[in-house]
Design a protein around this motif. Sequence first.
Motif, short mmCIF file in Angstrom:
data_model
loop_
_atom_site.label_atom_id
_atom_site.label_comp_id
_atom_site.label_asym_id
_atom_site.label_seq_id
_atom_site.Cartn_x
_atom_site.Cartn_y
_atom_site.Cartn_z
N GLY A 191 0.80 -1.22 0.00
CA GLY A 191 0.00 0.00 0.00
C GLY A 191 0.83 1.27 0.00
N CYS A 192 0.14 2.41 0.03
CA CYS A 192 0.83 3.70 0.00
C CYS A 192 -0.07 4.76 0.61
CB CYS A 192 1.16 4.07 -1.45
SG CYS A 192 2.00 5.65 -1.56
N ASN A 193 0.55 5.66 1.39
CA ASN A 193 -0.21 6.74 2.04
C ASN A 193 0.04 8.10 1.41
OD1 ASN A 193 -1.11 4.91 3.86
ND2 ASN A 193 0.07 5.67 5.61
N ASN A 194 0.75 8.13 0.28
CA ASN A 194 1.26 9.43 -0.15
C ASN A 194 0.33 10.26 -1.02
OD1 ASN A 194 3.78 9.50 1.21
ND2 ASN A 194 4.33 7.76 -0.06
N PHE A 195 -0.54 9.63 -1.72
CA PHE A 195 -1.50 10.35 -2.55
C PHE A 195 -0.84 11.42 -3.42
CE2 PHE A 195 -4.07 8.48 0.77
CZ PHE A 195 -5.10 7.92 0.02
N ASN A 311 1.98 16.98 -5.25
CA ASN A 311 1.96 16.61 -3.82
C ASN A 311 3.14 15.71 -3.46
OD1 ASN A 311 0.93 16.62 -1.19
ND2 ASN A 311 -0.20 14.71 -1.52
N ARG A 312 4.33 16.02 -4.00
CA ARG A 312 5.49 15.17 -3.70
C ARG A 312 6.17 15.54 -2.39
NH1 ARG A 312 6.36 10.28 -5.74
NH2 ARG A 312 8.62 10.56 -5.81
N LYS A 313 5.92 16.74 -1.87
CA LYS A 313 6.41 17.13 -0.54
C LYS A 313 7.94 17.28 -0.43
CE LYS A 313 2.45 15.66 2.13
NZ LYS A 313 1.69 14.55 1.61
FE1 SF4 Z 1 2.48 6.33 -3.63
FE2 SF4 Z 1 3.21 8.57 -4.93
FE3 SF4 Z 1 4.49 6.27 -5.38
FE4 SF4 Z 1 2.00 6.60 -6.25
S1 SF4 Z 1 3.83 7.70 -6.95
S2 SF4 Z 1 2.82 4.80 -5.22
S3 SF4 Z 1 1.12 7.82 -4.56
S4 SF4 Z 1 4.44 7.43 -3.47
#
Ligand code: SF4
Length: 478
Positions: A191-195, A311-313
């Motif tokens: 999974g991923c929380n970064n959106f 939204n890469r922060k």
């Molecule tokens: Fe997660 Fe961003 Fe990588 Fe997509 S590109 S998997 S949202 S970190």
Amino acid sequence: MNNINQMEMKQPHTREDYSALVRRHTERLFSLYGKTATAFIRTFGCQQNVSDSEKLAGMLSEMGYAMTDDPLSADVVLFNTCAVRENAEDRVFGNVGALKAAKEQNRDMIIALCGCMTQQPHIAEKLKTSYPYVDLIFGTHSIGRLPELLWKKISEGGRFVDISQEETCPREDLPVLRDGSVRAWVPVMYGCNNFCTYCVVPLVRGRERSRELSDIVREVEGLIQAGYKEIGLLGQNVNSYGKTLNPPVTFAQLLETLNALPGEFIIRFTTSHPKDCTHELIDTIARCEKVCKHIHLPVQSGSNRILKAMNRKYTAEQYLELIDYARAKIPNVAFTSDIIVGFPGETEEDFEATYRLIERVRYHSLFTFLYSKREGTKAAELPDDTPHSVKQARFDRMLALQRKIGMEHHENLVGHTVRVLAEGKGKTAPGRLTGKTEQGVIVEFDADESLIGSFVSVRVTQALLWAVVGTLETKSLI
Ligand code: SF4
Ligand code: SAH
């Protein structure tokens, strides 16, 4: 009455119950027709999907299916799909369409689709209505339900769909049938929380879940004992590994722990998100002799305006600081990256910033993508009025730059001796093997197949665009 018949009479509950029932079915097929049941898996997309497919193959094998390369003659055809860009989805639809005729020839063929694409409700709906010959549709959270869905299909007929948003079956104890015998993929988190605003992954893979450190260590110890020489750690953002564990563990600690395991092997990992790439992690990579000196650090864009919209922060300056720090701490470190060209609103000036960043970092290689609009993401709502031809021209310019830089890296290796893990048969000529340096450069060299799985020294003699060619020196022990 034998055990299986007793089981058929009671309600099956676990994956193992369903697996035993399907196995009984495949054994019956064999005793009636002398035919081993076969399954075909095609994997689209990233290494996480490759790793999931190894689990799907593990379950199919446990159920008595032999894996085949021929989808047309297979009893079960399974596509593990990717949703990250539209062209990946189009390829899947094309391949599924081609199965219609095969199913008309062989009505008993079971066609199953799983993975990131099917996890999206609008795609599952399209498959249900427009592809009636697809029997099973299940998402990323349900791979462990394959035996149950297969048994229901075999025993009841009809079609089954499971695109639950929550994990419906634990992944930890699923059997694995690995693709090769030299490199093994080991997911450390899901999974991923970064959106990131362009990306569908958090929508189809759910929130970040880290595996317990002890489970990962046990798996890696088993792999080393089984003779694997390269451990590929996987996660969408490995740098945030362990944050939700109790007590929390860092990715640097995971690397240290694995590095300390006895044995002759190397460790790679992907993907590092720059926002979570710490100096501590870079110091750890520098210190750990088994960790390859290669960091895949996707930058996506060199323009701060676009990075913010994505939204890469992090900013381009923060990214370059990391690169400089790593170069100072890790001699010969190699960087690779992912870049998206043509994000909504990208101007010529934004693109120039990306171009300059590539010139400054001098990546060993790049994965470059034209922006693809993904339903359900924030970026899909942004106006995107740059003509395709302009985006394509930028893309081509960037590719030409990267080819030049990549070639220069390869030319710099000519005359040097590099340590290579021989992975398999080469592509450039018969009798050649292929492998990679610590930096991830592909090396092809003449050598006997018995060396596959060994670390060898190769003197580089020729640079190609995508690899270098060399001659075997002595077989080195490590
Ligand atoms: Fe997660 Fe961003 Fe990588 Fe997509 S590109 S998997 S949202 S970190
Ligand atoms: N978790 C990884 C990337 C996973 S997706 C990371 O954050 O780096 C792999 C790559 O696909 C991304 O790095 C990005 O460059 C590309 N990608 C993702 N969504 C995309 C989209 N909508 N259009 C074009 N490229 C995309």
